[in-house]
Design a protein around this motif. Structure first.
Motif, PDB file in Angstrom:
ATOM      1  N   TRP A 185      -1.012   8.532  -3.600  1.00 23.73           N
ATOM      2  CA  TRP A 185      -2.194   9.604  -2.906  1.00 23.73           C
ATOM      3  C   TRP A 185      -2.088  11.123  -2.138  1.00 23.73           C
ATOM      4  O   TRP A 185      -2.958  11.736  -2.800  1.00 23.73           O
ATOM      5  CB  TRP A 185      -3.004   8.749  -2.050  1.00 23.73           C
ATOM      6  N   LEU A 186      -0.693  10.692  -1.883  1.00 19.90           N
ATOM      7  CA  LEU A 186      -0.563  12.057  -0.926  1.00 19.90           C
ATOM      8  C   LEU A 186      -0.020  13.541  -1.668  1.00 19.90           C
ATOM      9  O   LEU A 186       0.175  14.217  -1.105  1.00 19.90           O
ATOM     10  CB  LEU A 186       0.797  11.811  -0.099  1.00 19.90           C
TER      11      LEU A 186
ATOM     12  N   ILE B  67       1.042  -1.282  -0.100  1.00 19.59           N
ATOM     13  CA  ILE B  67       0.250   0.329  -0.016  1.00 19.59           C
ATOM     14  C   ILE B  67       1.248   1.372   0.032  1.00 19.59           C
ATOM     15  O   ILE B  67       0.444   2.118  -0.324  1.00 19.59           O
ATOM     16  CB  ILE B  67      -0.754  -0.239   0.902  1.00 19.59           C
ATOM     17  N   ARG B  68       2.121   1.167   0.127  1.00 15.03           N
ATOM     18  CA  ARG B  68       2.871   1.810   0.668  1.00 15.03           C
ATOM     19  C   ARG B  68       3.556   3.297  -0.470  1.00 15.03           C
ATOM     20  O   ARG B  68       3.391   4.368  -0.944  1.00 15.03           O
ATOM     21  CB  ARG B  68       3.969   2.375   0.989  1.00 15.03           C
TER      22      ARG B  68
ATOM     23  N   ARG C 140      -4.564  14.852   1.971  1.00 14.29           N
ATOM     24  CA  ARG C 140      -3.773  14.297   2.883  1.00 14.29           C
ATOM     25  C   ARG C 140      -4.087  14.285   4.249  1.00 14.29           C
ATOM     26  O   ARG C 140      -3.998  13.540   4.660  1.00 14.29           O
ATOM     27  CB  ARG C 140      -2.126  15.346   3.179  1.00 14.29           C
TER      28      ARG C 140
ATOM     29  N   SER D 295      -6.868   6.497   7.193  1.00 18.38           N
ATOM     30  CA  SER D 295      -6.374   5.163   7.762  1.00 18.38           C
ATOM     31  C   SER D 295      -6.552   4.972   9.237  1.00 18.38           C
ATOM     32  O   SER D 295      -5.769   3.517  10.031  1.00 18.38           O
ATOM     33  CB  SER D 295      -4.507   5.419   7.450  1.00 18.38           C
TER      34      SER D 295
ATOM     35  N   SER E 206       7.803   7.684   0.795  1.00 21.90           N
ATOM     36  CA  SER E 206       7.195   6.241   0.548  1.00 21.90           C
ATOM     37  C   SER E 206       7.956   4.959   0.071  1.00 21.90           C
ATOM     38  O   SER E 206       8.264   3.728   0.593  1.00 21.90           O
ATOM     39  CB  SER E 206       5.882   6.486   0.022  1.00 21.90           C
TER      40      SER E 206
ATOM     41  N   THR F 297       3.259   6.328   6.785  1.00 22.22           N
ATOM     42  CA  THR F 297       3.509   6.770   5.611  1.00 22.22           C
ATOM     43  C   THR F 297       3.267   8.364   5.518  1.00 22.22           C
ATOM     44  O   THR F 297       3.911   9.830   5.073  1.00 22.22           O
ATOM     45  CB  THR F 297       3.475   6.150   4.126  1.00 22.22           C
ATOM     46  N   ALA F 298       1.780   9.039   5.928  1.00 19.04           N
ATOM     47  CA  ALA F 298       1.129   9.823   5.503  1.00 19.04           C
ATOM     48  C   ALA F 298       1.435  10.749   7.504  1.00 19.04           C
ATOM     49  O   ALA F 298       1.894  12.104   6.932  1.00 19.04           O
ATOM     50  CB  ALA F 298      -0.333   9.736   5.663  1.00 19.04           C
TER      51      ALA F 298
ATOM     52  N   ILE G  35      -0.579   2.931   5.398  1.00 22.26           N
ATOM     53  CA  ILE G  35      -1.272   4.142   4.859  1.00 22.26           C
ATOM     54  C   ILE G  35      -0.604   5.233   6.337  1.00 22.26           C
ATOM     55  O   ILE G  35      -0.331   6.325   5.651  1.00 22.26           O
ATOM     56  CB  ILE G  35      -2.617   4.179   4.857  1.00 22.26           C
TER      57      ILE G  35
ATOM     58  N   THR H   8       0.023   4.797  -1.216  1.00 23.06           N
ATOM     59  CA  THR H   8      -0.133   5.851  -0.638  1.00 23.06           C
ATOM     60  C   THR H   8       1.082   7.484  -0.875  1.00 23.06           C
ATOM     61  O   THR H   8       0.492   8.386  -0.527  1.00 23.06           O
ATOM     62  CB  THR H   8       0.763   5.523   0.827  1.00 23.06           C
TER      63      THR H   8
ATOM     64  N   LEU I  69      -6.655  11.349   3.971  1.00 25.22           N
ATOM     65  CA  LEU I  69      -6.116  10.051   3.890  1.00 25.22           C
ATOM     66  C   LEU I  69      -5.565  10.413   5.436  1.00 25.22           C
ATOM     67  O   LEU I  69      -5.608   8.894   5.887  1.00 25.22           O
ATOM     68  CB  LEU I  69      -5.204  10.058   3.271  1.00 25.22           C
TER      69      LEU I  69
END
Length: 416
Positions: A57-58, A50-51, A63, A70, A322, A106-107, A103, A54, A66
């Protein structure tokens, strides 16, 4: 600070489960040594998968939304451990929990970069990872203590509470405004999911995590096998204490002298600690190895993470973060499974010896893929290209003779 506390409670939950689930699988679910490694591997593989998404997506979505989403999923998964009664159900939960962890971790790591000044990246990331180190010392100790004295039901209630607190701090965190960048890369372009410039140092992180998996996953059962079960929780206290003591100094040293003065000694000390652990037979020896491992780990991890971030252009630092953690998590998950296989067919002492020898590969990768490439890049640039950076640094802070060198180091790291 709120984002640091959110990250702290995320990793508290992570480290508690890493050291207690092996015992839970063996004692409550009657699993094998290899099944211990699979419980960890499946979680980490989910985070690895998923990273990359992610990181994308970021850069492309809100942000804050997300991160909060998560964290909510992370809290729900933590609560569901209370209802696990079979090994298959545990594996399914670990997979979903790993996605939420990937997620959320990483976020938070990306969002904190927005508030750290560029010239203090090494120090700033060092302090952020300091909270992760606090989780590393408190998590295993709390987990093993609660499991031993109150049972696994109370343990799972505890991690549920920590996950909820992480969610609350995430909701309270003021996230700097971020304008999503329009994508010119196709959906199947690898650069949309990975920052290739971060790969050289990330591969060293992969090897480091591979070896470190032997500690988080197997140290409690290894300590019991050599008659030191009573001091297993103190192993992580000593390990993290050395990380905490060294972290402020290593962050400043990175900013002033560069990564090489930390990474090379750090790898050697980390390697020596794991090799000594494979031969430990008394409590003082056992805890002394933890000190060596903590000292080396505390120097290596923030240095490699900072180098990976500095290697990327500013607008791709989310992907660089990520990318680093994809390889780090992949090394952790693969190490848990492979080293579990080694332990099940030989002995835990042999497994730790194998892990220690693997660390030497991180030294080779760092020199060949990063250090040598950095030096070649600097020589190719020549003095005419390095002069402007030095001049700007001198104009900015003429009282600090290390400023120009530091700026050149960051420029070289970015170009590598």
């Amino acid at each position: 600070m709120k984002i640091c506390f959110s990250s702290f409670f995320i990793f508290m939950t992570f480290y508690i489960l890493m050291v207690t689930l092996p015992v839970f699988v063996l004692d409550n679910l009657h699993g094998s040594k290899q099944s211990i490694g699979l419980v960890t591997t499946l979680f980490v593989m989910a985070a690895v998968m998923i990273r990359p998404l992610t990181g994308r997506w970021l850069d492309e979505v809100n942000r804050k939304a997300l991160m909060v989403g998560s964290l909510l999923l992370f809290a729900v998964c933590s609560l569901l451990y209370l209802f696990i009664q079979g090994y298959t159900a545990l594996l399914a939960l670990r997979f979903v929990h790993g996605i939420a962890f990937g997620i959320a971790a990483t976020a938070t790591s990306v969002i904190v970069l927005d508030v750290i000044p560029e010239r203090r990246k090494g120090e700033g990331i060092g302090y952020f990872t300091l909270f992760m180190s606090l989780a590393m010392v408190m998590g295993p100790f709390i987990g093993l203590t609660v499991a031993d004295h109150a049972g696994f039901r109370m343990l799972f209630i505890t991690i549920s509470a920590f996950a909820v607190i992480a969610c609350i701090f995430g909701i309270w965190t003021p996230v700097p405004s971020h304008k999503p960048r329009p994508q010119t890369l196709g959906n199947w372009n690898i650069q949309r999911y990975f920052e290739l410039k971060a790969l050289p140092v990330s591969l060293s992180g992969f090897v480091l995590a591979f070896a470190y998996a032997s500690l988080s996953t197997f140290i409690s059962v290894y300590a019991k096998s050599i008659g030191l079960g009573d001091v297993a929780s103190y192993f992580f206290i000593v390990l993290a204490a050395l990380v905490l003591i060294s972290r402020p100094f290593t962050g400043r040293l990175f900013d002033r002298r560069g990564a090489h003065v930390l990474v090379y000694p750090g790898i050697l000390v980390f390697m020596a600690g794991i090799l000594w652990l494979s031969r430990a037979s008394s409590a003082p020896e056992f805890l002394a190895t933890a000190g060596l491992i903590g000292l080396g780990y505390g120097a290596i991890l923030p240095s490699l993470q900072t180098l990976a971030i500095q290697a990327a252009p500013g607008h791709r630092r989310a992907l660089a973060t990520s990318t680093f953690y994809v390889l780090f998590d992949f090394g952790f998950g693969l190490g848990s499974y492979v080293l579990g296989f080694v332990a099940s067919h030989t002995a835990y002492s042999t497994m730790y010896f194998t892990a220690g020898m693997m660390v030497s590969l991180a030294l080779v990768l760092y020199y060949c893929l990063h250090h040598r490439a950095q030096r070649t890049s600097r020589e190719t640039a020549g003095p005419e290209k390095s002069q402007p950076s030095a001049r700007i640094a001198g104009e900015k802070d003429t009282a600090d003779p290390t400023a120009a060198a530091r700026t050149q180091e960051e420029t070289a790291a970015s170009s590598s």
